[in-house]
Design a protein around this motif. Sequence first.
Motif, PDB file in Angstrom:
ATOM      1  N   UNK A 279       5.725 -10.004  -2.869  1.00  0.00           N
ATOM      2  CA  UNK A 279       6.012  -8.674  -3.111  1.00  0.00           C
ATOM      3  C   UNK A 279       5.340  -8.204  -4.369  1.00  0.00           C
ATOM      4  N   UNK A 280       4.721  -9.381  -5.071  1.00  0.00           N
ATOM      5  CA  UNK A 280       3.631  -8.959  -6.062  1.00  0.00           C
ATOM      6  C   UNK A 280       2.477  -8.211  -5.646  1.00  0.00           C
ATOM      7  N   UNK A 281       2.362  -8.177  -4.220  1.00  0.00           N
ATOM      8  CA  UNK A 281       1.006  -7.534  -3.861  1.00  0.00           C
ATOM      9  C   UNK A 281       1.431  -5.820  -3.683  1.00  0.00           C
ATOM     10  N   UNK A 282       2.718  -5.660  -3.777  1.00  0.00           N
ATOM     11  CA  UNK A 282       3.192  -4.195  -3.667  1.00  0.00           C
ATOM     12  C   UNK A 282       2.773  -3.530  -4.768  1.00  0.00           C
ATOM     13  N   UNK A 283       2.577  -2.284  -5.010  1.00  0.00           N
ATOM     14  CA  UNK A 283       1.915  -1.397  -5.731  1.00  0.00           C
ATOM     15  C   UNK A 283       3.113  -1.005  -6.730  1.00  0.00           C
ATOM     16  N   UNK A 284       2.718  -1.260  -8.231  1.00  0.00           N
ATOM     17  CA  UNK A 284       3.436  -0.870  -9.081  1.00  0.00           C
ATOM     18  C   UNK A 284       2.582  -0.289 -10.309  1.00  0.00           C
ATOM     19  N   UNK A 285       3.295   0.490 -11.306  1.00  0.00           N
ATOM     20  CA  UNK A 285       2.490   0.965 -12.513  1.00  0.00           C
ATOM     21  C   UNK A 285       1.812  -0.123 -13.075  1.00  0.00           C
ATOM     22  N   UNK A 286       0.480  -0.148 -13.387  1.00  0.00           N
ATOM     23  CA  UNK A 286      -0.177  -1.021 -13.805  1.00  0.00           C
ATOM     24  C   UNK A 286       0.329  -1.170 -15.548  1.00  0.00           C
ATOM     25  N   UNK A 287      -0.241  -2.341 -16.127  1.00  0.00           N
ATOM     26  CA  UNK A 287       0.279  -2.467 -17.441  1.00  0.00           C
ATOM     27  C   UNK A 287      -0.318  -1.735 -18.387  1.00  0.00           C
ATOM     28  N   UNK A 288      -1.614  -1.214 -18.016  1.00  0.00           N
ATOM     29  CA  UNK A 288      -1.955  -0.143 -19.118  1.00  0.00           C
ATOM     30  C   UNK A 288      -1.875   1.253 -19.156  1.00  0.00           C
ATOM     31  N   UNK A 289      -0.872   1.548 -17.986  1.00  0.00           N
ATOM     32  CA  UNK A 289      -0.522   2.852 -18.058  1.00  0.00           C
ATOM     33  C   UNK A 289       0.989   2.957 -18.550  1.00  0.00           C
ATOM     34  N   UNK A 290       1.181   4.227 -19.406  1.00  0.00           N
ATOM     35  CA  UNK A 290       2.469   4.423 -19.766  1.00  0.00           C
ATOM     36  C   UNK A 290       3.370   4.886 -18.775  1.00  0.00           C
ATOM     37  N   UNK A 291       4.548   4.354 -18.899  1.00  0.00           N
ATOM     38  CA  UNK A 291       5.755   4.623 -17.810  1.00  0.00           C
ATOM     39  C   UNK A 291       7.033   5.367 -18.539  1.00  0.00           C
TER      40      UNK A 291
END
Length: 594
Positions: A279-291
Amino acid sequence: MEQETEKRKEGKSEENEEKWVHDASVDYKGRLPLRASTGVWKASLFILTIEFSERVCHFGLSSNLITYLTKVMHKDLNTATKNVNYWVGATTLMPLIGGFVADAYTGRYRMIIYSSLVYLKGLSMLTMSQFMPILKPCNNEICDRPRKFHEVVFFFALYCIALGTGGFKPCLESFGADQFDGDHLEERKQKMSFFNWWTFALCVAMLLGTTVVVYVQDVVGWGIACLMLTIFMVFNIIAFYVGKPFYRYRRPQGNPFIPILQVLIAATRKRNLSCPSNHALLYEVPKSEKHQGRLLSHTSRLRFLDKAAIVEGNYTEEKDNPWRLTTVTRVEETKLILNVVPVWLTSLMIGVCIAQSFTLFVKQAAAMNLEIINNFKIPPASMASVTAISSIISVPIYDKIIVPILRKVTGNERGISIFRRIGIGLTFLVLAMVVAALVETKRLKTVEHQVLTVGGTRHETMSVLWLIPQNLILGLGADSLSLIGLQEYFYDQVPDSMRSLGMALYLSVLGAGFFLSSFLIIIVDHVTGKNGRSWIAKDINSSRLDKFYWMLVVVNALNLCLFIFLAKRYTYKTVHRKASEIDGCNSDAVEIVA
């Protein structure tokens, strides 16, 4: 030297995390909230105060409204009952609208302020309808038919109060819980206590509303009672506004149903794809982006929805189109909403059981010996106060004694999990209905006996004190355990952006439970009436409420089994400790509710 520098940086980072609140809240100036001067109990006490005053007003009006409609406005019992049911139904359905608008557009604080003004307008009009000559029911103290103008103003005032309740109820409790940071250990424990003390304040308000306010209405007059409630509400609205600098606020995030719809459409578009085993291949907010807000960890339930987070084709184009690619957090939020449905359905029996304390339990009391001591008779409706007293006693004991012990035994921050608390409460509801059935069986046998009196013979009656056990158990099971557990569930286990709507769903459990109770009575009366003796006849002594209660025992027992089945397969919402550390895996996730 480098290690010492890194340690200093880590120490400063931890100190910064402790000093400021990083849960997407802001202070009244829109800045990052300072932990020491905002939120927690110093803010929640203002919120508890206005909730207390609103509930005193609500219970003071609702518990005696049918008396006003029949004695002052001279409505027949059938019409008066319908009017009360319509009004109570409006107060339970309006929170669904108020909660949605607050989450999507206004925010909770503004919705509370707007609703308080509408609520106060209703109370003011209700007061004027009792004092202004042109608005009073009639010129004389006694009249056969009130003015039509008074009737219009009276009902308009009532529905202004219902409209105000629609904004108050879903927002006040969620706004109060927002004052505690769910990612901070100590504040998270305090939030768990908040729901206990919220119910405690509500039960005290119910006790005062059904005793003191009702007494003033019956003995002094409705005008004085309405004036008292209006003044009381004015002072508490002012107190709530004074607390503005201490609150933590959540910004509205738009229509909360749009992200859910995006997940469903994106998953449907990719229905032919296979979910990756990792499931790590599923899309999530990248570390460089603010959430802004918390990111949820992946769960294995409802795997079909995971397809909405599968990256295919051009990643750059897809990530900018939420109708084709959504984050794991959005997928998990959708799963949470879908899992609310079966829990909501199994909770309806709580509302059904509570409805009995305001209907059939009162009819039982009216047919029993109401004399307590020295010719003092207790009003039949006042037996509902036993339920409130049960909660007033049990909630502090549970929060201050039982929970600390359970924390040591189970290692769970809550003492026991949300579903265990609800499940234990549902078990108590089964027991309450068993006791009610046994007491009613004994009461019917007693009625069959006749005793000699000076004027002839009369049926023997039981003391109304026999109804205390079932009301006590109902207060313990429903209010102290199940309802508080449901409050926590509908606040914690829905998306953060839908918490006001979550509290509205909790309130709808009670409203729908009352309607379901009425539906069950109609069905039972129709089916059993064919045999010549309905279980719920016009005369309670010719009815068989004991059989109806035994039916509720069976239904509640089956409902409890279904709830246990759901609870064992339920996965609680989990969040990552820090949004900035998300890198596609769940190694830094922590379960904040259990």
